[in-house]
Design a protein around this motif. Structure first.
Motif, PDB file in Angstrom:
ATOM      1  N   GLU A   1       0.581  -1.205  -0.197  1.00 50.16           N
ATOM      2  CA  GLU A   1      -0.101   0.020   0.114  1.00 50.16           C
ATOM      3  C   GLU A   1       0.647   1.605   0.131  1.00 50.16           C
ATOM      4  O   GLU A   1       0.371   2.767  -0.472  1.00 50.16           O
ATOM      5  N   GLN A   2       2.006   1.700   0.569  1.00 50.78           N
ATOM      6  CA  GLN A   2       3.107   2.635   0.977  1.00 50.78           C
ATOM      7  C   GLN A   2       3.813   1.849  -0.380  1.00 50.78           C
ATOM      8  O   GLN A   2       4.107   3.517  -0.296  1.00 50.78           O
ATOM      9  N   ALA A   3       4.551   1.678  -0.667  1.00 51.03           N
ATOM     10  CA  ALA A   3       6.385   1.513  -1.111  1.00 51.03           C
ATOM     11  C   ALA A   3       5.889   1.943  -2.607  1.00 51.03           C
ATOM     12  O   ALA A   3       5.353   1.808  -3.091  1.00 51.03           O
ATOM     13  N   GLU A   4       6.830   2.520  -3.046  1.00 51.14           N
ATOM     14  CA  GLU A   4       7.662   2.728  -4.446  1.00 51.14           C
ATOM     15  C   GLU A   4       7.783   2.066  -4.624  1.00 51.14           C
ATOM     16  O   GLU A   4       8.712   0.588  -4.304  1.00 51.14           O
ATOM     17  N   ASP A   5       7.107   1.279  -6.272  1.00 53.41           N
ATOM     18  CA  ASP A   5       6.981   0.852  -6.723  1.00 53.41           C
ATOM     19  C   ASP A   5       7.366  -0.854  -6.123  1.00 53.41           C
ATOM     20  O   ASP A   5       8.432  -1.513  -6.389  1.00 53.41           O
ATOM     21  N   ALA A   6       6.091  -0.868  -5.384  1.00 53.88           N
ATOM     22  CA  ALA A   6       6.082  -2.308  -4.516  1.00 53.88           C
ATOM     23  C   ALA A   6       5.851  -3.464  -5.047  1.00 53.88           C
ATOM     24  O   ALA A   6       5.449  -3.317  -5.992  1.00 53.88           O
ATOM     25  N   ILE A   7       7.008  -4.384  -4.562  1.00 53.73           N
ATOM     26  CA  ILE A   7       7.573  -5.562  -4.665  1.00 53.73           C
ATOM     27  C   ILE A   7       7.190  -6.335  -3.826  1.00 53.73           C
ATOM     28  O   ILE A   7       7.696  -6.212  -3.437  1.00 53.73           O
ATOM     29  N   VAL A   8       6.444  -7.295  -3.561  1.00 55.69           N
ATOM     30  CA  VAL A   8       6.134  -8.760  -2.400  1.00 55.69           C
ATOM     31  C   VAL A   8       6.966  -9.471  -2.979  1.00 55.69           C
ATOM     32  O   VAL A   8       6.257 -10.314  -4.015  1.00 55.69           O
ATOM     33  N   SER A   9       7.997 -10.350  -2.838  1.00 61.34           N
ATOM     34  CA  SER A   9       8.938 -11.574  -3.405  1.00 61.34           C
ATOM     35  C   SER A   9       8.901 -12.675  -2.441  1.00 61.34           C
ATOM     36  O   SER A   9       9.764 -12.862  -1.209  1.00 61.34           O
ATOM     37  N   PHE A  10       7.545 -14.128  -2.836  1.00 59.73           N
ATOM     38  CA  PHE A  10       8.397 -15.201  -1.858  1.00 59.73           C
ATOM     39  C   PHE A  10       9.734 -15.662  -2.558  1.00 59.73           C
ATOM     40  O   PHE A  10       9.368 -15.319  -4.036  1.00 59.73           O
ATOM     41  N   GLY A  11      10.336 -16.666  -2.095  1.00 58.21           N
ATOM     42  CA  GLY A  11      11.413 -17.261  -2.919  1.00 58.21           C
ATOM     43  C   GLY A  11      12.989 -16.382  -2.296  1.00 58.21           C
ATOM     44  O   GLY A  11      12.991 -16.063  -3.328  1.00 58.21           O
ATOM     45  N   GLN A  12      13.517 -16.373  -1.281  1.00 54.46           N
ATOM     46  CA  GLN A  12      14.778 -15.716  -1.082  1.00 54.46           C
ATOM     47  C   GLN A  12      15.531 -16.550  -1.154  1.00 54.46           C
ATOM     48  O   GLN A  12      15.526 -17.934  -0.439  1.00 54.46           O
ATOM     49  N   GLY A  13      16.889 -16.150  -0.964  1.00 53.02           N
ATOM     50  CA  GLY A  13      17.822 -16.986  -1.042  1.00 53.02           C
ATOM     51  C   GLY A  13      18.375 -17.668   0.755  1.00 53.02           C
ATOM     52  O   GLY A  13      18.680 -18.365   0.402  1.00 53.02           O
ATOM     53  N   CYS A  14      17.556 -16.886   2.115  1.00 52.52           N
ATOM     54  CA  CYS A  14      17.490 -17.699   2.907  1.00 52.52           C
ATOM     55  C   CYS A  14      16.490 -18.875   3.092  1.00 52.52           C
ATOM     56  O   CYS A  14      16.751 -19.228   4.458  1.00 52.52           O
ATOM     57  N   GLU A  15      15.970 -19.111   2.030  1.00 58.31           N
ATOM     58  CA  GLU A  15      14.795 -20.338   2.322  1.00 58.31           C
ATOM     59  C   GLU A  15      15.134 -21.529   1.210  1.00 58.31           C
ATOM     60  O   GLU A  15      15.698 -21.535   0.047  1.00 58.31           O
ATOM     61  N   GLY A  16      14.426 -22.489   1.260  1.00 55.71           N
ATOM     62  CA  GLY A  16      14.226 -23.453   0.765  1.00 55.71           C
ATOM     63  C   GLY A  16      12.903 -22.952  -0.743  1.00 55.71           C
ATOM     64  O   GLY A  16      13.542 -22.096  -1.117  1.00 55.71           O
ATOM     65  N   GLU A  17      13.030 -24.029  -0.689  1.00 56.51           N
ATOM     66  CA  GLU A  17      11.585 -23.819  -2.244  1.00 56.51           C
ATOM     67  C   GLU A  17       9.961 -23.261  -1.727  1.00 56.51           C
ATOM     68  O   GLU A  17       9.418 -23.946  -0.853  1.00 56.51           O
ATOM     69  N   PRO A  18       9.657 -22.661  -1.967  1.00 52.99           N
ATOM     70  CA  PRO A  18       8.428 -21.508  -1.386  1.00 52.99           C
ATOM     71  C   PRO A  18       7.520 -22.572  -1.765  1.00 52.99           C
ATOM     72  O   PRO A  18       6.309 -22.538  -1.478  1.00 52.99           O
ATOM     73  N   LEU A  19       7.182 -22.567  -3.096  1.00 53.66           N
ATOM     74  CA  LEU A  19       6.211 -23.876  -3.218  1.00 53.66           C
ATOM     75  C   LEU A  19       5.585 -25.200  -2.370  1.00 53.66           C
ATOM     76  O   LEU A  19       4.845 -25.427  -1.886  1.00 53.66           O
ATOM     77  N   MET A  20       6.645 -25.297  -1.739  1.00 53.14           N
ATOM     78  CA  MET A  20       6.310 -26.801  -0.759  1.00 53.14           C
ATOM     79  C   MET A  20       5.242 -25.693   0.266  1.00 53.14           C
ATOM     80  O   MET A  20       4.762 -26.314   1.131  1.00 53.14           O
ATOM     81  N   GLN A  21       5.273 -24.636   0.338  1.00 52.19           N
ATOM     82  CA  GLN A  21       4.705 -24.129   0.668  1.00 52.19           C
ATOM     83  C   GLN A  21       3.500 -23.222   0.319  1.00 52.19           C
ATOM     84  O   GLN A  21       2.338 -22.057   0.510  1.00 52.19           O
ATOM     85  N   TRP A  22       2.283 -23.901  -1.112  1.00 56.34           N
ATOM     86  CA  TRP A  22       1.922 -23.219  -2.215  1.00 56.34           C
ATOM     87  C   TRP A  22       0.603 -23.543  -1.032  1.00 56.34           C
ATOM     88  O   TRP A  22      -0.395 -22.282  -1.263  1.00 56.34           O
ATOM     89  N   LYS A  23       0.229 -23.668  -0.218  1.00 60.05           N
ATOM     90  CA  LYS A  23      -1.466 -23.503   0.173  1.00 60.05           C
ATOM     91  C   LYS A  23      -0.907 -22.497   1.413  1.00 60.05           C
ATOM     92  O   LYS A  23      -2.517 -21.339   0.736  1.00 60.05           O
ATOM     93  N   ARG A  24      -0.061 -22.314   2.036  1.00 61.75           N
ATOM     94  CA  ARG A  24      -0.216 -20.879   2.896  1.00 61.75           C
ATOM     95  C   ARG A  24      -0.059 -19.681   2.232  1.00 61.75           C
ATOM     96  O   ARG A  24      -0.471 -18.627   1.901  1.00 61.75           O
TER      97      ARG A  24
END
Ligand code: SF4
Length: 423
Positions: free
Chosen positions: A227-250
């Protein structure tokens, strides 16, 4: 045309030039002036531990600099630049693998230092200058005070302060692309994984996430940012985690809850793209963009690197095709290893993959890995045909698939709001 000469670093960290020796790239190819650009702002120079510097005499003979004189030198590029050659060196027998960095070849020319790289995107939003450490520390403290119970805030505080991760830091700066890590588990076993390594002598540079955030924790940090950020993107899937699809339901529940509160900004996933059915659920829930990680358009090379568990390269393609059909803005995170991905078979396979999947953007990512860890685990270079060069690869992509953008980052695209037909 002046000949680029060898540069190396003494044990005490001083740079030295060796004008009698021509600089070499990994595998022994001579470095030419046309390969080089001046060192970009934000570059880091790095000594290569237990790797002796090597150059070529005028008579063509390869010469290794003695250990007591110094070590091989490499440049670690800022984001926005793509490495085109790796440095040549002589490994001291019996020594450890190199740490996970993107070693780029350097050379001297007319008394200055140059690097084998190409500028491939606008680095403004990723340059270290945009992440003032003191300001970041204050913002982290403030946000942690406000969200003391939110584990995502705690996780990304660690990533921002300890790894200088730009997307984690943006959670605190409240702008641009922000990280949301969700998955400790993964169904790939990438040779160069930066958060989990299987082999004893390979040390992953980051700790793997240890918890699965709740939908509420995700929504609590995502909605204010969108709602507030310039050019706002929220990204699932980062270097510090495994594969985000393993949590697809969430993630599916979170996307729906987020979109019930705001239509602003972009929801993105960085993924190995391993399951088209799970991805379809996220597309249906309102995901805007997807970035799929790959090192190749060829199943043999892909499988050798990702060592997939329970999925195949065909599944990755299927997921991208469905993204195209659903109107998502899709891209690949192309892991770039000069001397391998720019070989004839790989270039042809990549073109086929791009055309078949209808990609919109190719993000070039320097692969951070020791060449002598990667190459023995991949198809032999001879079997991949001649190396055309990274610059030639980029030119071929621009010529053959001009509709596909080439860069290094996810784009804050204009959202396509899906209209659900009322019966
Ligand atoms: S997909 Fe990501 S988390 Fe999984 S093994 Fe590969 S790099 Fe590591």
């Amino acid at each position: 045309m002046p000949i680029p000469y060898l540069m190396y670093v003494t044990p005490s960290g001083e740079l030295r030039e060796e004008p009698q020796l021509q600089a070499l790239a990994f595998g022994g190819r001579s470095i030419e002036s046309a390969d080089l650009i001046p060192l970009p702002d934000g570059v880091t120079l790095s000594m290569m531990p237990d790797r002796l510097a090597a150059g070529r005499r005028r008579n063509g003979e390869r010469k290794v600099i003695a250990r007591e004189r110094g070590w091989a030198l490499a440049a670690l590029l800022p984001i926005g630049y793509t490495r085109t050659l790796l440095p040549d060196y002589e490994k001291v027998p019996g020594t450890e693998p190199l740490p996970f960095f993107g070693y780029s070849a350097v050379a001297g020319l007319n008394g200055k230092l140059y690097v084998a790289a190409a500028s491939t995107d606008d680095p403004r939003k990723w340059h270290p200058r945009a992440f003032n450490k003191n300001k970041l520390a204050r913002l982290v403290q403030k946000k942690q005070g406000e969200y003391a119970h939110n584990r995502i805030v705690a996780q990304h505080a660690h990533c921002a302060l300890d790894y200088s991760c730009p997307t984690a830091s943006n959670l605190f700066f409240g702008r641009w692309e922000m990280a949301i890590a969700v998955s400790p588990g993964c169904n790939s076993r990438c040779i160069g994984c930066i958060s989990k390594q299987e082999e004893e002598d390979l040390i992953s540079p980051q700790d793997r996430l240890t918890f699965i955030p709740t939908v509420d924790e995700i929504v609590e940090v995502a909605v204010p940012h969108l709602e507030q950020a310039e050019d706002a993107i929220v990204s699932f899937g980062q270097g510090c985690e495994g594969e985000p699809l393993m949590q697809w339901k969430r993630i599916e529940q979170a996307i729906k809850a987020i979109r019930a509160r705001t239509t602003r900004g972009v929801i993105n996933i960085n993924t190995n793209g391993s399951n088209p059915r799970w991805l379809q659920r996220l597309y249906d829930a309102g995901l805007d963009t997807i970035r799929v990680s790959t090192i190749s358009g060829h199943p043999e090379t892909y499988t050798a690197y990702y060592r997939p568990i329970g999925y195949r390269f065909e599944d990755v393609k299927e997921g991208l095709k469905r993204a195209r059909d659903e109107g998502l803005y899709s891209s690949i995170n192309l892991l770039c290893f000069p001397g391998m991905i720019d070989r004839e078979r790989e270039v042809e396979a990549l073109l086929g993959f791009v055309r078949e999947t209808g990609l919109r953007l190719i993000q070039l990512r320097n692969l951070n890995i020791d060449p002598e860890v990667l190459l023995p685990r991949m198809p032999s270079l001879e079997s991949l045909g001649k190396a055309l060069g990274m610059r030639e690869l980029i030119d071929i992509l621009r010529r053959e698939v001009p509709e596909v953008e080439i860069g290094n980052f996810t784009r804050p695209i204009q959202r396509q709001v899906k209209v659900t037909p009322t019966s």
